[in-house]
Motif scaffolding. Structure first.
Motif, PDB file in Angstrom:
ATOM      1  N   LYS A  74      43.854  23.794  24.469  1.00  0.00           N
ATOM      2  CA  LYS A  74      42.709  23.662  23.569  1.00  0.00           C
ATOM      3  C   LYS A  74      41.745  22.574  24.026  1.00  0.00           C
ATOM      4  N   GLY A  75      40.482  22.982  24.149  1.00  0.00           N
ATOM      5  CA  GLY A  75      39.433  22.065  24.556  1.00  0.00           C
ATOM      6  C   GLY A  75      39.391  21.787  26.040  1.00  0.00           C
ATOM      7  N   ILE A  76      40.291  22.421  26.815  1.00  0.00           N
ATOM      8  CA  ILE A  76      40.349  22.153  28.259  1.00  0.00           C
ATOM      9  C   ILE A  76      40.076  23.412  29.072  1.00  0.00           C
ATOM     10  N   VAL A  77      40.929  24.406  28.932  1.00  0.00           N
ATOM     11  CA  VAL A  77      40.766  25.633  29.723  1.00  0.00           C
ATOM     12  C   VAL A  77      41.391  26.799  28.970  1.00  0.00           C
ATOM     13  N   GLU A  78      40.892  27.995  29.239  1.00  0.00           N
ATOM     14  CA  GLU A  78      41.370  29.199  28.563  1.00  0.00           C
ATOM     15  C   GLU A  78      41.398  30.351  29.557  1.00  0.00           C
ATOM     16  N   TYR A  79      42.488  31.099  29.557  1.00  0.00           N
ATOM     17  CA  TYR A  79      42.618  32.290  30.398  1.00  0.00           C
ATOM     18  C   TYR A  79      42.983  33.481  29.522  1.00  0.00           C
ATOM     19  N   ALA A  80      42.435  34.641  29.875  1.00  0.00           N
ATOM     20  CA  ALA A  80      42.774  35.891  29.192  1.00  0.00           C
ATOM     21  C   ALA A  80      43.312  36.879  30.215  1.00  0.00           C
ATOM     22  N   LEU A  81      44.208  37.725  29.795  1.00  0.00           N
ATOM     23  CA  LEU A  81      44.658  38.829  30.646  1.00  0.00           C
ATOM     24  C   LEU A  81      44.768  40.077  29.792  1.00  0.00           C
ATOM     25  N   GLY A  82      44.504  41.213  30.430  1.00  0.00           N
ATOM     26  CA  GLY A  82      44.573  42.463  29.691  1.00  0.00           C
ATOM     27  C   GLY A  82      43.845  43.586  30.390  1.00  0.00           C
ATOM     28  N   ILE A  83      43.613  44.661  29.649  1.00  0.00           N
ATOM     29  CA  ILE A  83      42.979  45.873  30.175  1.00  0.00           C
ATOM     30  C   ILE A  83      41.529  45.916  29.720  1.00  0.00           C
ATOM     31  N   ASP A  84      40.608  46.008  30.680  1.00  0.00           N
ATOM     32  CA  ASP A  84      39.174  46.061  30.379  1.00  0.00           C
ATOM     33  C   ASP A  84      38.766  47.504  30.139  1.00  0.00           C
ATOM     34  N   ASN A  85      38.590  47.862  28.875  1.00  0.00           N
ATOM     35  CA  ASN A  85      38.286  49.234  28.478  1.00  0.00           C
ATOM     36  C   ASN A  85      36.928  49.703  28.981  1.00  0.00           C
ATOM     37  N   SER A  86      36.003  48.764  29.153  1.00  0.00           N
ATOM     38  CA  SER A  86      34.638  49.128  29.540  1.00  0.00           C
ATOM     39  C   SER A  86      34.419  49.093  31.043  1.00  0.00           C
ATOM     40  N   ASP A  87      35.472  48.786  31.817  1.00  0.00           N
ATOM     41  CA  ASP A  87      35.338  48.704  33.273  1.00  0.00           C
ATOM     42  C   ASP A  87      36.473  49.451  33.960  1.00  0.00           C
ATOM     43  N   GLY A  88      36.545  50.740  33.697  1.00  0.00           N
ATOM     44  CA  GLY A  88      37.503  51.600  34.394  1.00  0.00           C
ATOM     45  C   GLY A  88      38.953  51.308  34.075  1.00  0.00           C
ATOM     46  N   ASP A  89      39.226  50.697  32.906  1.00  0.00           N
ATOM     47  CA  ASP A  89      40.597  50.392  32.485  1.00  0.00           C
ATOM     48  C   ASP A  89      41.331  49.523  33.516  1.00  0.00           C
ATOM     49  N   LYS A  90      40.602  48.590  34.131  1.00  0.00           N
ATOM     50  CA  LYS A  90      41.215  47.694  35.104  1.00  0.00           C
ATOM     51  C   LYS A  90      42.000  46.595  34.396  1.00  0.00           C
TER      52      LYS A  90
END
Length: 199
Positions: A74-90
């Protein structure tokens, strides 16, 4: 009855372990929550002891949005991971709360991109690791203890059809090996040996 009773946190504070606040629920217990275990070892612990290979945890998106999860200091860095539905399900790992600023991408064909959202097998070899950067890109193969461990790039076409490029431990040369036999060596002096490593 569903077997679960919710307490309104605004009117019955502390009335139960699970409390309701608007459309949210939360656990007032300061300990851990266990699913499948009476001895949870983390804030949320999911446990099973069987031969099943089915999923234990799932993030499911049935609309046009992304299926994601986030890790944050919190307040330093943030990472997300997952499936991008709007970019070819990458599948993406991104340095943000969403998948917009990706650091690593795997597309539906198996190509992997670092520094690009569109990894491409430009020469049509099959699968590609595509590394892009406006300030330069590199792949390092490091032998941290400088012994007889190899640092190699290798192609394995099966049995006798193998090609490798790399060095050995603390050696100051790069060698090219085809079908188990050294074909060429580049010495630290710049000299090139072909067919004879001692040249």
């Amino acid at each position: 009855s569903t077997g679960i009773d919710w307490a309104d946190a605004n009117t019955l504070p502390g009335a139960g372990l699970w409390l309701e606040s608007g459309n949210d629920i939360y656990n007032s217990n300061s300990g851990n929550v266990g699913i499948g275990t009476t001895l949870p070892e983390a804030q949320l612990s999911i446990y099973r002891n069987n031969t099943s290979i089915s999923k234990q945890f799932m993030i499911d998106q049935d609309g046009t949005g992304d299926a994601t999860m986030t890790f944050r200091l919190k307040g330093i860095v943030e990472y997300a991971l997952g499936i991008d539905n709007s970019d070819g399900d990458k599948f993406k790992i991104a340095k943000s709360g969403t998948l917009g600023t990706s650091r690593l991408v795997i597309d539906s064909t198996g190509n992997v991109g670092i520094g690009t959202d569109s990894p491409a097998d430009t020469l049509s070899y099959g699968k590609a690791l595509d590394i892009q950067s406006s300030t330069g890109a590199a792949v390092y193969l490091r032998d941290s203890d400088a012994t007889s461990v190899y640092g190699l790039l290798a192609y394995d076409g099966g049995a006798t059809n193998r090609t490798t490029i790399g060095g050995i431990g603390a050696s100051n040369y790069v060698r090219f090996v085809s079908a188990g036999s050294e074909a060429m060596r580049i010495h630290s002096s710049g000299k090139v040996s072909i067919g004879n490593a001692n040249d």
